[in-house]
Scaffold this motif. Structure first.
Motif, mmCIF file in Angstrom:
data_model
loop_
_atom_site.group_PDB
_atom_site.id
_atom_site.type_symbol
_atom_site.label_atom_id
_atom_site.label_comp_id
_atom_site.label_asym_id
_atom_site.label_seq_id
_atom_site.Cartn_x
_atom_site.Cartn_y
_atom_site.Cartn_z
ATOM 1 N N PRO A 164 -5.506 -21.955 12.481
ATOM 2 C CA PRO A 164 -4.293 -21.233 12.083
ATOM 3 C C PRO A 164 -3.587 -21.944 10.699
ATOM 4 N N GLN A 165 -4.242 -23.001 10.330
ATOM 5 C CA GLN A 165 -3.732 -23.491 9.061
ATOM 6 C C GLN A 165 -4.773 -23.443 7.757
ATOM 7 N N SER A 166 -5.745 -22.689 7.938
ATOM 8 C CA SER A 166 -6.785 -22.137 6.886
ATOM 9 C C SER A 166 -6.225 -21.126 6.134
ATOM 10 N N VAL A 167 -6.148 -21.508 4.880
ATOM 11 C CA VAL A 167 -5.663 -20.372 4.008
ATOM 12 C C VAL A 167 -6.667 -19.363 3.740
ATOM 13 N N ASN A 168 -8.268 -19.898 3.761
ATOM 14 C CA ASN A 168 -9.149 -18.977 3.329
ATOM 15 C C ASN A 168 -9.437 -17.815 4.599
ATOM 16 N N THR A 169 -9.116 -18.196 5.633
ATOM 17 C CA THR A 169 -9.312 -17.586 7.110
ATOM 18 C C THR A 169 -8.281 -16.356 6.892
ATOM 19 N N TYR A 170 -7.038 -16.553 6.716
ATOM 20 C CA TYR A 170 -5.929 -15.487 6.319
ATOM 21 C C TYR A 170 -6.290 -14.453 5.166
ATOM 22 N N LYS A 171 -6.922 -15.098 4.056
ATOM 23 C CA LYS A 171 -7.195 -14.499 2.684
ATOM 24 C C LYS A 171 -8.117 -13.689 3.044
ATOM 25 N N SER A 172 -9.189 -14.061 3.656
ATOM 26 C CA SER A 172 -10.515 -13.230 3.966
ATOM 27 C C SER A 172 -10.221 -12.088 4.774
ATOM 28 N N GLU A 195 -0.987 -3.847 6.802
ATOM 29 C CA GLU A 195 -1.219 -5.224 7.524
ATOM 30 C C GLU A 195 -1.843 -5.961 6.711
ATOM 31 N N ALA A 196 -2.630 -5.793 5.711
ATOM 32 C CA ALA A 196 -3.032 -6.913 4.565
ATOM 33 C C ALA A 196 -1.855 -7.450 3.827
ATOM 34 N N LEU A 197 -0.856 -6.573 3.726
ATOM 35 C CA LEU A 197 0.353 -7.649 2.816
ATOM 36 C C LEU A 197 0.947 -8.518 3.859
ATOM 37 N N ALA A 198 1.151 -8.062 4.868
ATOM 38 C CA ALA A 198 1.589 -9.307 6.013
ATOM 39 C C ALA A 198 0.675 -10.427 6.027
ATOM 40 N N VAL A 199 -0.644 -10.200 6.428
ATOM 41 C CA VAL A 199 -1.569 -11.379 6.541
ATOM 42 C C VAL A 199 -1.758 -12.046 5.205
ATOM 43 N N TYR A 200 -1.567 -11.466 3.786
ATOM 44 C CA TYR A 200 -1.619 -11.948 2.618
ATOM 45 C C TYR A 200 -0.628 -12.844 2.321
ATOM 46 N N THR A 201 0.277 -12.432 2.759
ATOM 47 C CA THR A 201 1.714 -13.313 2.761
ATOM 48 C C THR A 201 1.591 -14.272 3.455
ATOM 49 N N LYS A 202 1.318 -14.454 4.702
ATOM 50 C CA LYS A 202 0.754 -15.858 5.253
ATOM 51 C C LYS A 202 -0.098 -16.580 4.635
ATOM 52 N N LYS A 219 0.775 -21.950 -0.574
ATOM 53 C CA LYS A 219 2.049 -22.894 -1.163
ATOM 54 C C LYS A 219 2.316 -24.113 -0.590
ATOM 55 N N LYS A 220 2.333 -24.211 0.629
ATOM 56 C CA LYS A 220 2.712 -25.115 1.441
ATOM 57 C C LYS A 220 1.713 -26.487 1.380
ATOM 58 N N TYR A 247 -4.071 -17.543 -8.305
ATOM 59 C CA TYR A 247 -4.745 -16.434 -7.777
ATOM 60 C C TYR A 247 -4.151 -15.750 -6.960
ATOM 61 N N MET A 248 -3.860 -16.373 -5.914
ATOM 62 C CA MET A 248 -3.340 -15.567 -4.582
ATOM 63 C C MET A 248 -1.941 -15.178 -4.997
ATOM 64 N N GLU A 249 -1.040 -15.701 -5.473
ATOM 65 C CA GLU A 249 0.304 -15.170 -6.101
ATOM 66 C C GLU A 249 0.089 -14.109 -6.897
ATOM 67 N N GLU A 250 -1.023 -13.882 -7.716
ATOM 68 C CA GLU A 250 -1.081 -12.802 -8.636
ATOM 69 C C GLU A 250 -1.696 -11.776 -7.607
ATOM 70 N N ASN A 251 -2.600 -11.893 -6.806
ATOM 71 C CA ASN A 251 -2.959 -10.705 -6.022
ATOM 72 C C ASN A 251 -2.062 -10.507 -4.838
ATOM 73 N N LEU A 252 -1.055 -11.129 -4.544
ATOM 74 C CA LEU A 252 0.080 -11.030 -3.407
ATOM 75 C C LEU A 252 0.831 -10.053 -4.323
ATOM 76 N N ASN A 253 1.183 -10.311 -5.519
ATOM 77 C CA ASN A 253 2.191 -9.267 -6.474
ATOM 78 C C ASN A 253 1.556 -7.859 -6.697
ATOM 79 N N LYS A 254 0.199 -7.886 -7.057
ATOM 80 C CA LYS A 254 -0.565 -6.685 -7.049
ATOM 81 C C LYS A 254 -0.320 -6.015 -5.828
#
Length: 79
Positions: free
Chosen positions: A7-15, A28-35, A41-42, A50-57
């Motif tokens: 549950p703390q894996s960034v890559n799991t949520y990103k993938s 749904e992708a927006l909610a998961v990518y936000t997580k 960030k934490k 990279y993730m911040e750029e993709n989230l904004n896109k």
């Protein structure tokens, strides 16, 4: 399953978010990518920028860069 076991894996949520994007499930992708972004960030994840750029896109309905060049699955066979 991976989100349950890691549950703390960034890559799991990103993938998972990227798979949702490919499947056309952008809300749904927006909610998961936000997580994923919040975890990155934490934890000071190396791909945070990279993730911040993709989230904004994703928020602005712009095509998102997907690692590995994922392609959507083929359509189901005709019946």
């Amino acid at each position: 399953m991976a989100m349950i076991y890691y549950p703390q894996s960034v890559n799991t949520y990103k993938s998972y978010a990227e798979a949702l994007i490919v499947a056309g499930r952008k809300d749904e992708a927006l909610a998961v990518y936000t997580k994923a972004y919040e975890l990155a960030k934490k934890n000071g994840h190396k791909n945070f920028t990279y993730m911040e750029e993709n989230l904004n896109k994703l928020k602005n309905n712009i095509s998102v860069d997907i690692e590995g060049g994922a392609v959507p699955p083929p359509p189901p066979p005709p019946q």
